[in-house]
Scaffold this active site. Structure first.
Site, PDB file in Angstrom:
ATOM      1  N   HIS A  39       1.037  -1.082   0.728  1.00 36.10           N
ATOM      2  CA  HIS A  39      -0.092   0.643   0.029  1.00 36.10           C
ATOM      3  C   HIS A  39       0.880   1.553   0.157  1.00 36.10           C
ATOM      4  CE1 HIS A  39       1.042  -0.561   3.759  1.00 36.10           C
ATOM      5  NE2 HIS A  39       1.079   0.291   4.065  1.00 36.10           N
ATOM      6  N   HIS A 127       6.166   6.835  -0.540  1.00 32.39           N
ATOM      7  CA  HIS A 127       6.925   5.266  -1.736  1.00 32.39           C
ATOM      8  C   HIS A 127       5.902   4.205  -0.764  1.00 32.39           C
ATOM      9  CE1 HIS A 127       7.194   5.874   3.412  1.00 32.39           C
ATOM     10  NE2 HIS A 127       7.476   4.731   3.209  1.00 32.39           N
TER      11      HIS A 127
END
Ligand code: 2AM
Length: 188
Positions: A39, A127
Site C-alpha cells: 500500500h 513510497h
C-alpha cells in the site's frame, strides 16, 4: 487500535512489485511485504482509542471532499536511509508525488485539528514499502533490477487498522473515502 491512512494499490501492481523484488540481489535478510499488504501510506496515526474513531472518520470525510482524483505512477527502487544500509526498501513514486504530499499534509493538519493527534515531524515522502530487514540493515544496488513505470489512478484512500502478529502485520480496511474535490472546468 493501531491505525493508518493509505492508498490501496491495484492487485496487478501489487503482484508485479512482489514478483520484481524476488530477483533483487541483496546482503542481509529481508522480510518482504506480502502482496496483499502492499500500500501507499498517507498518514500513520498510531494507537487511537476506539472512542475517537468517529472523529477520525469525520476528519477523513472532510479531507476527501477537498481533493480530486489524480494519476500516479510507481517506478524504481530506493531505500531509507540508503540502499547500502537499508531499513526500508521501497518502490518510488515517479508521478503524483505532489498531490500525494498535499493529501498527506491535509490529513495531518485535519486530524490534528479535529482529534488532537500529534502532527508528523518528518517530511512526507511518498513510497511503497516492499520490505524491511529481519535484523541489521540490508544492502542492495537499486539499479540491479528494473522497476519500469506503472501508472495507476488515485480515486480515494482507506482508513486501515493494523494488528501486529508474529507472522507479520494484518491490515484491515475500516472505511473507504473517495476523492471528490473540484476537478477543474467540469467540477463545479
Ligand atoms: P512504511 O510504508 O514506511 O513502512 C503501517 O504501519 C504503515 O504506516 C506503514 O506503511 C508504515 O510506513 C507507516 N508508518 C509511518 N510511520 C510509522 C511508524 N512510526 N510506525 C509504524 N508504521 C509507520
Amino acid at each position: 487500535m493501531r491505525l493508518f491512512v493509505a492508498v490501496a494499490l491495484p492487485q496487478k501492481l501489487r503482484e508485479f512489485l512482489r514478483q520484481a523484488v524476488r530477483e533483487l540481489p541483496h546482503r542481509g535478510r529481508v522480510r518482504w511485504t506480502k502482496p496483499e499488504n502492499l500500500h501507499l501510506t498517507l498518514k500513520f496515526l498510531g494507537e487511537v482509542p476506539e472512542g475517537s474513531l468517529e472523529e477520525v472518520a469525520a476528519a477523513l470525510e472532510e479531507v476527501r471532499r477537498r481533493h480530486a482524483p489524480f494519476e500516479a505512477a510507481v517506478s524504481g527502487l530506493g531505500a531509507f536511509p540508503a540502499p547500502r544500509r537499508a531499513r526500508v526498501v521501497w518502490a518510488g513514486i515517479s508521478e503524483g508525488a505532489g498531490p500525494l504530499a498535499a493529501l498527506a499534509a491535509d490529513l495531518d493538519e485535519t486530524l490534528h485539528r479535529r482529534t488532537g493527534l500529534e502532527r508528523e515531524q518528518r517530511e512526507y515522502r511518498a513510497h511503497i514499502t516492499l520490505g524491511r530487514p529481519a535484523g541489521r540493515p540490508v544492502s542492495f544496488d537499486p539499479e540491479a533490477i528494473s522497476i519500469p513505470e506503472r501508472r495507476f489512478r488515485v480515486e480515494g484512500f482507506d482508513l486501515m487498522r493494523s494488528v501486529l502478529k508474529p507472522g507479520g502485520p494484518v491490515y484491515t480496511p475500516l472505511g473507504s473515502f473517495a476523492l471528490e474535490g473540484d476537478q477543474g472546468p467540469h467540477g463545479h
